[in-house]
Design an enzyme around this catalytic site. Structure first.
Site, PDB file in Angstrom:
ATOM      1  N   GLU A  29      -9.702  -7.021  10.031  1.00 30.53           N
ATOM      2  CA  GLU A  29      -9.259  -5.840   9.271  1.00 30.53           C
ATOM      3  C   GLU A  29      -9.598  -6.026   7.794  1.00 30.53           C
ATOM      4  O   GLU A  29      -8.975  -6.822   7.108  1.00 30.53           O
ATOM      5  CB  GLU A  29      -7.741  -5.660   9.430  1.00 30.53           C
ATOM      6  CG  GLU A  29      -7.200  -4.440   8.709  1.00 30.53           C
ATOM      7  CD  GLU A  29      -5.688  -4.365   8.750  1.00 30.53           C
ATOM      8  OE1 GLU A  29      -5.019  -5.404   8.618  1.00 30.53           O
ATOM      9  OE2 GLU A  29      -5.177  -3.240   8.908  1.00 30.53           O
ATOM     10  N   GLU A  52       5.878  -3.619  11.460  1.00 29.24           N
ATOM     11  CA  GLU A  52       4.681  -2.785  11.476  1.00 29.24           C
ATOM     12  C   GLU A  52       3.585  -3.576  10.782  1.00 29.24           C
ATOM     13  O   GLU A  52       3.672  -3.804   9.571  1.00 29.24           O
ATOM     14  CB  GLU A  52       4.910  -1.457  10.755  1.00 29.24           C
ATOM     15  CG  GLU A  52       3.695  -0.567  10.855  1.00 29.24           C
ATOM     16  CD  GLU A  52       3.340   0.132   9.551  1.00 29.24           C
ATOM     17  OE1 GLU A  52       4.266   0.530   8.831  1.00 29.24           O
ATOM     18  OE2 GLU A  52       2.146   0.250   9.275  1.00 29.24           O
ATOM     19  N   THR A  88       1.792 -12.003   8.004  1.00 24.87           N
ATOM     20  CA  THR A  88       3.044 -12.601   7.505  1.00 24.87           C
ATOM     21  C   THR A  88       4.190 -12.252   8.446  1.00 24.87           C
ATOM     22  O   THR A  88       5.085 -13.049   8.704  1.00 24.87           O
ATOM     23  CB  THR A  88       3.371 -12.041   6.102  1.00 24.87           C
ATOM     24  OG1 THR A  88       2.248 -12.185   5.257  1.00 24.87           O
ATOM     25  CG2 THR A  88       4.599 -12.710   5.507  1.00 24.87           C
ATOM     26  N   ASN A 126       0.806  -1.237   0.000  1.00 30.23           N
ATOM     27  CA  ASN A 126       0.000   0.000   0.000  1.00 30.23           C
ATOM     28  C   ASN A 126       0.825   1.266   0.000  1.00 30.23           C
ATOM     29  O   ASN A 126       0.350   2.326  -0.385  1.00 30.23           O
ATOM     30  CB  ASN A 126      -0.986  -0.018   1.158  1.00 30.23           C
ATOM     31  CG  ASN A 126      -0.291   0.024   2.502  1.00 30.23           C
ATOM     32  OD1 ASN A 126       0.876  -0.333   2.613  1.00 30.23           O
ATOM     33  ND2 ASN A 126      -1.003   0.468   3.520  1.00 30.23           N
ATOM     34  N   CYS A 178      -2.962   0.849   7.148  1.00 30.73           N
ATOM     35  CA  CYS A 178      -2.962   0.187   8.461  1.00 30.73           C
ATOM     36  C   CYS A 178      -3.517   1.139   9.508  1.00 30.73           C
ATOM     37  O   CYS A 178      -4.040   0.722  10.531  1.00 30.73           O
ATOM     38  CB  CYS A 178      -1.564  -0.252   8.835  1.00 30.73           C
ATOM     39  SG  CYS A 178      -0.452   1.107   9.081  1.00 30.73           S
TER      40      CYS A 178
HETATM   41  N1  LIG Z   1       0.646  -2.338   8.742  1.00 28.73           N
HETATM   42  C1  LIG Z   1       0.652  -1.934   7.512  1.00 28.73           C
HETATM   43  O1  LIG Z   1       1.155  -0.869   7.188  1.00 28.73           O
HETATM   44  C2  LIG Z   1       0.081  -2.803   6.450  1.00 28.73           C
HETATM   45  C3  LIG Z   1      -0.629  -3.915   6.785  1.00 28.73           C
HETATM   46  N2  LIG Z   1      -1.092  -4.723   5.798  1.00 28.73           N
HETATM   47  C4  LIG Z   1      -1.812  -5.924   6.140  1.00 28.73           C
HETATM   48  O2  LIG Z   1      -1.324  -7.020   5.328  1.00 28.73           O
HETATM   49  C5  LIG Z   1      -2.392  -7.561   4.580  1.00 28.73           C
HETATM   50  C6  LIG Z   1      -1.971  -7.993   3.190  1.00 28.73           C
HETATM   51  O3  LIG Z   1      -1.228  -6.937   2.574  1.00 28.73           O
HETATM   52  P1  LIG Z   1       0.129  -7.314   1.947  1.00 28.73           P
HETATM   53  O4  LIG Z   1       0.968  -6.182   1.524  1.00 28.73           O
HETATM   54  O5  LIG Z   1      -0.155  -8.386   0.918  1.00 28.73           O
HETATM   55  O6  LIG Z   1       0.813  -7.919   3.231  1.00 28.73           O
HETATM   56  P2  LIG Z   1       1.699  -9.238   3.269  1.00 28.73           P
HETATM   57  O7  LIG Z   1       2.063  -9.416   4.684  1.00 28.73           O
HETATM   58  O8  LIG Z   1       1.072 -10.344   2.543  1.00 28.73           O
HETATM   59  O9  LIG Z   1       3.007  -8.792   2.416  1.00 28.73           O
HETATM   60  C7  LIG Z   1       3.840  -7.788   2.928  1.00 28.73           C
HETATM   61  C8  LIG Z   1       5.215  -8.006   2.313  1.00 28.73           C
HETATM   62  O10 LIG Z   1       5.719  -9.263   2.727  1.00 28.73           O
HETATM   63  C9  LIG Z   1       6.110 -10.033   1.590  1.00 28.73           C
HETATM   64  N3  LIG Z   1       5.975 -11.449   1.931  1.00 28.73           N
HETATM   65  C10 LIG Z   1       4.926 -12.270   1.722  1.00 28.73           C
HETATM   66  N4  LIG Z   1       5.206 -13.509   2.193  1.00 28.73           N
HETATM   67  C11 LIG Z   1       6.465 -13.457   2.705  1.00 28.73           C
HETATM   68  C12 LIG Z   1       7.345 -14.399   3.340  1.00 28.73           C
HETATM   69  N5  LIG Z   1       6.977 -15.664   3.560  1.00 28.73           N
HETATM   70  N6  LIG Z   1       8.570 -13.983   3.725  1.00 28.73           N
HETATM   71  C13 LIG Z   1       8.962 -12.707   3.517  1.00 28.73           C
HETATM   72  N7  LIG Z   1       8.180 -11.762   2.925  1.00 28.73           N
HETATM   73  C14 LIG Z   1       6.948 -12.144   2.536  1.00 28.73           C
HETATM   74  C15 LIG Z   1       5.171  -9.560   0.523  1.00 28.73           C
HETATM   75  O11 LIG Z   1       5.691  -9.897  -0.747  1.00 28.73           O
HETATM   76  P3  LIG Z   1       4.615 -10.286  -1.900  1.00 28.73           P
HETATM   77  O12 LIG Z   1       3.855  -9.048  -2.206  1.00 28.73           O
HETATM   78  O13 LIG Z   1       5.480 -10.765  -3.039  1.00 28.73           O
HETATM   79  O14 LIG Z   1       3.748 -11.366  -1.332  1.00 28.73           O
HETATM   80  C16 LIG Z   1       5.184  -8.058   0.784  1.00 28.73           C
HETATM   81  O15 LIG Z   1       6.367  -7.493   0.281  1.00 28.73           O
HETATM   82  C17 LIG Z   1      -3.398  -6.422   4.474  1.00 28.73           C
HETATM   83  O16 LIG Z   1      -4.677  -6.980   4.261  1.00 28.73           O
HETATM   84  C18 LIG Z   1      -3.258  -5.780   5.852  1.00 28.73           C
HETATM   85  O17 LIG Z   1      -3.966  -6.527   6.794  1.00 28.73           O
HETATM   86  C19 LIG Z   1      -0.851  -4.493   4.474  1.00 28.73           C
HETATM   87  C20 LIG Z   1      -0.170  -3.338   4.120  1.00 28.73           C
HETATM   88  C21 LIG Z   1       0.302  -2.394   5.081  1.00 28.73           C
HETATM   89  O1  LIG Z   2       0.954   1.140   6.261  1.00 33.22           O
HETATM   90  C1  LIG Z   2       0.166   2.066   6.239  1.00 33.22           C
HETATM   91  O2  LIG Z   2      -1.013   1.939   5.978  1.00 33.22           O
HETATM   92  C2  LIG Z   2       0.761   3.420   6.476  1.00 33.22           C
HETATM   93  O3  LIG Z   2       1.674   3.286   7.532  1.00 33.22           O
HETATM   94  C3  LIG Z   2      -0.260   4.494   6.781  1.00 33.22           C
HETATM   95  O4  LIG Z   2       0.408   5.734   6.659  1.00 33.22           O
HETATM   96  P1  LIG Z   2      -0.460   7.087   6.778  1.00 33.22           P
HETATM   97  O5  LIG Z   2      -1.255   6.959   8.040  1.00 33.22           O
HETATM   98  O6  LIG Z   2       0.529   8.207   6.833  1.00 33.22           O
HETATM   99  O7  LIG Z   2      -1.349   7.100   5.556  1.00 33.22           O
END
Ligand SMILES: NC(=O)C1=CN([C@@H]2O[C@H](COP(=O)(O)OP(=O)(O)OC[C@H]3O[C@@H](n4cnc5c(N)ncnc54)[C@H](OP(=O)(O)O)[C@@H]3O)[C@@H](O)[C@H]2O)C=CC1
Ligand SMILES: O=C(O)[C@H](O)COP(=O)(O)O
Length: 496
Positions: free
Chosen positions: A391, A264, A248, A169, A298
């Protein structure tokens, strides 16, 4: 245009290369990973599926380059970071285009993510020079029974090789929020970008390449996390992992070795609304906080806990504001765009159907076309509904009506998540007491949750993360302490 002009060297035919040892390379796997445009559901880009051998080579190069980088003066490290930040902002257009095409980020938000990232890099360069340019000096006689015959010099030194794994994201901003602190602290960096967002990341990495960082110091290994991720996170050459994403990260924390972890993860940020709140302010923040980037943040508002006595009025205000949200393509800067994947859309739909089956009040008709889900407010949500706890990472927001503040705090703290939360009230004393009671890394008073500005500490507790991000905390987390003790033959108080 992505992959053209100064970026022409990062692509070969229709497949983007990976970056290692100062060069853009094609993987020997001869395999590629398709990046599907969330809006069209067609393949938009392709990146290399790197091999384990290519990971090994990147790690070896990172280890060797880091030894020299650690001997590079702080001012020189900062100078290169400033250059990279400036180049990134100069090329904001093609990088934003990649964000639009691979994660359906609205055009304006895509540009602002790149600019924000350039600013983060420069702020980090300055902050790193400040905090790494000083250490601590201790004398032995401050501890009972000792004379002043020992001088202790304490400094922060780099960890070694940092593995950075950002999510889809904010693939640029949440990558540089790891890369810049790692580099200013004297580490080398291996980046595993998200598949959705990988091309924007590769363009960002090229900006560091153009800035002139030493060969091998930075590498970008592309490939599906599910295929290459474990090999990376359990690699013996990794000295630290900084990860942002979903659960993950919890799995990674169980596999990684004895190394510092910065995680995070997801959130279920609660918005507690008291009876004296300014409901216009609340409604504006709920709509912006709950539906920006289609709720794929997030720090999005993920559940509203509103006192029953003001709930009807608040719901009407939110519904009214939601009618102004535009739904459509990221190219047109629509407020609501396609969520990142079909699987994500299906997950969101599952939560909606569960809520419908259990009797939630639908404030709008549920509507979905492909990955595009129209913004939806669910009222009278109860704790037996999945959406009360899970979520969605999508444009669906539950309202739970509460009879007391304690009930709201209880729901917030009963969650497995603990990222951020917010409370709306005119009584600052009450707000402080509620903030103290909420088990989250951050509480926003009278505003929706947000990670930015990027120099603020940002942390999750429980299943929302480990450690604290934010520029200063990230720099410190990517160092370790080194003590050098000078033992004098006789006590010396000349410096006393
Ligand atoms: N806290 C935050 O800021 C965020 C939270 N999220 C949460 O994560 C969920 C899914 O989003 P997403 O981005 O797909 O999150 P993921 O946890 O699926 O992926 C995050 C990163 O980890 C990589 N990854 C996946 N599997 C592995 C592994 N086994 N070992 C190492 N790296 C790995 C992914 O690569 P690849 O894309 O190739 O799978 C990506 O680069 C969302 O629905 C939300 O709940 C998501 C985005 C931000
Ligand atoms: O992972 C996320 O969703 C971002 O940390 C959110 O960042 P923002 O609150 O500044 O949009």
């Amino acid at each position: 245009m992505a992959g053209s002009g100064v970026f022409a060297e990062i692509i070969d035919g229709d497949v983007f290369k990976y970056y290692a040892d100062g060069e853009w390379k094609k993987s020997s796997s001869a395999k590629s990973v398709a990046i599907v445009n969330p809006s069209t559901r067609n393949t938009q880009y392709k990146v290399q599926a790197c091999t384990q051998e290519e990971v090994n080579k990147a790690m070896e190069a990172a280890k060797a380059a880091q030894k020299w980088w650690a001997r590079t003066p702080l001012w020189k490290r900062a100078e290169l970071l400033h250059k990279a930040g400036a180049i990134l902002k100069e090329h904001r257009a093609p990088i934003a285009e990649a964000l639009i095409k691979e994660i359906a980020k609205p055009a304006k938000d895509a540009i602002s993510e790149v600019v924000r990232s350039g600013d983060l890099i420069s702020y980090c360069a300055e902050e790193g020079v400040r905090i790494l340019g000083e250490g601590t000096f201790l004398v032995s006689d401050s501890f009972p029974g000792n004379e002043r015959n020992k001088y202790c010099l304490v400094s922060k030194i780099p960890l070694g090789v940092v593995l950075a794994i950002p999510p889809f994201n904010y693939p640029v901003n949440l990558a540089v929020s790891k890369i810049a602190p790692a580099l200013i602290a004297g580490n080398s960096l291996v980046l595993k970008p998200p598949t959705q967002g990988a091309v924007a990341c590769l363009h960002m990495v090229h900006c560091f390449h153009l800035a002139g960082f030493p060969k091998g110091l930075i590498s970008c290994i592309t490939g599906k996390g599910s295929e290459i991720g474990d090999f990376l996170t359990m690699h013996p050459g990794v000295n630290c992992i900084s990860f942002t994403g979903g659960d993950t990260g919890i799995a990674i924390s169980k596999k990684a070795g004895m190394i510092p972890l910065q995680m995070e993860l997801g959130g279920k940020d609660a918005c507690i609304v008291l009876e004296d709140a300014d409901l216009d302010l609340v409604a504006a923040n709920i709509v912006k906080g709950g539906f920006s980037y289609s709720g794929q943040r997030c720090t999005a508002v993920k559940v509203v806990l509103v006192m029953e006595s003001v709930a009807d009025a608040l719901v009407e205000k939110v519904k009214s504001k939601m009618t102004k949200l535009t739904v459509g393509s990221p190219e047109d800067d629509s407020d609501i765009t396609a969520v990142v994947s079909e699987s994500s859309a299906n997950f969101i739909e599952g939560l909606v159907l569960d809520a419908r089956q259990k009797g939630a009040t639908f404030c709008q008709e549920y509507r979905r076309e492909g990955n595009l889900i129209w913004p939806l407010l669910l009222d009278n949500v109860r704790p037996d509904m999945r959406i009360a706890w899970e979520e969605p990472f999508g444009p669906v927001l539950p309202i739970i009506r509460i009879g007391s503040v304690e009930e709201g705090i209880h729901h917030c703290n009963a969650s497995n998540f603990g990222l951020q939360g917010c409370v709306f009230t005119k009584d600052i004393n009450k707000a402080m007491l509620i903030s103290d009671a909420m088990e989250t890394g951050t509480v926003q008073i009278n505003a929706a949750p947000a990670r930015g500005p990027d120099h603020f500490p940002f942390q999750g507790i429980k299943d929302s993360g480990i450690g604290s991000q934010g520029i200063t905390n990230s720099i410190n987390m990517m160092t370790k302490v080194k003590s050098t003790v000078i033992n004098l033959p006789t006590p010396s108080y000349t410096m006393g």
